[in-house]
Design an enzyme around this catalytic site. Sequence first.
Site, short mmCIF file in Angstrom:
data_model
loop_
_atom_site.label_atom_id
_atom_site.label_comp_id
_atom_site.label_asym_id
_atom_site.label_seq_id
_atom_site.Cartn_x
_atom_site.Cartn_y
_atom_site.Cartn_z
N LEU A 66 5.89 -4.82 2.38
CA LEU A 66 5.36 -3.60 1.79
C LEU A 66 3.84 -3.71 1.88
O LEU A 66 3.27 -4.71 1.47
CB LEU A 66 5.82 -3.48 0.33
CG LEU A 66 5.59 -2.16 -0.40
CD1 LEU A 66 6.30 -1.01 0.30
CD2 LEU A 66 6.07 -2.26 -1.84
N ASP A 67 3.20 -2.70 2.45
CA ASP A 67 1.75 -2.75 2.63
C ASP A 67 1.04 -3.03 1.31
O ASP A 67 1.50 -2.63 0.24
CB ASP A 67 1.23 -1.41 3.18
CG ASP A 67 1.70 -1.14 4.59
OD1 ASP A 67 2.07 -2.11 5.28
OD2 ASP A 67 1.70 0.03 5.00
#
Length: 200
Positions: free
Chosen positions: A43-44
């Site tokens: 997840l960024d």
Amino acid sequence: MPTLVLFNKPYGVQSQFRDDDNNKFTPLAEFFDDKSLRVAGRLDATSEGLLLLTADGKLNKAITHPPKANSGRKQGKTYLIQVEGIPTAEQLTQLGRGVMLKDGKTLPAKIKHVSVEDLPIALWPRHPPIRERKSVPDSWLILTIFEGKNRQVRRMTAHVGLPCLRLIRWSVAGFELKDLAVGESVHVSLSREQCQQLGL
């Protein structure tokens, strides 16, 4: 039964344990001491919400590579997305059918335009807060995708003219964020049914 860690990742935290040099983001190591854990689906750093971690290699593979690991069963990922502007029926249809990005067309997705009151969770304040433009309205979308191209959700909404302001992952492979507070995690032991659904 295999164990999974559900973590509500805050904004600005990386999906890796190592702290890169000159990186302005916080590594996962500040939240977890268990060095056997591995992230099951990144997840960024600028995105928030559900991050899955496990020390079980087979479980990790079943979540991150479903076509090979569990007989082609697609594990959906659902995001709550705050976008700039009010989506039209045409824009929603484009997102649902799939859009052409530089690395290929996205698979059909599930998309819904909702009010903030209809989101499945009560939102927490983001630090830093999102930029607001009084002259431009914003909207919330719930989007479920069945693949994992790099920064896919942001690129999809931008492609149809709806720049992403805030991105929160709500669920992965049937596991939901629910009422997990920001920065908190919980260990769950998978049931026999959940293992079967994942092809384990």
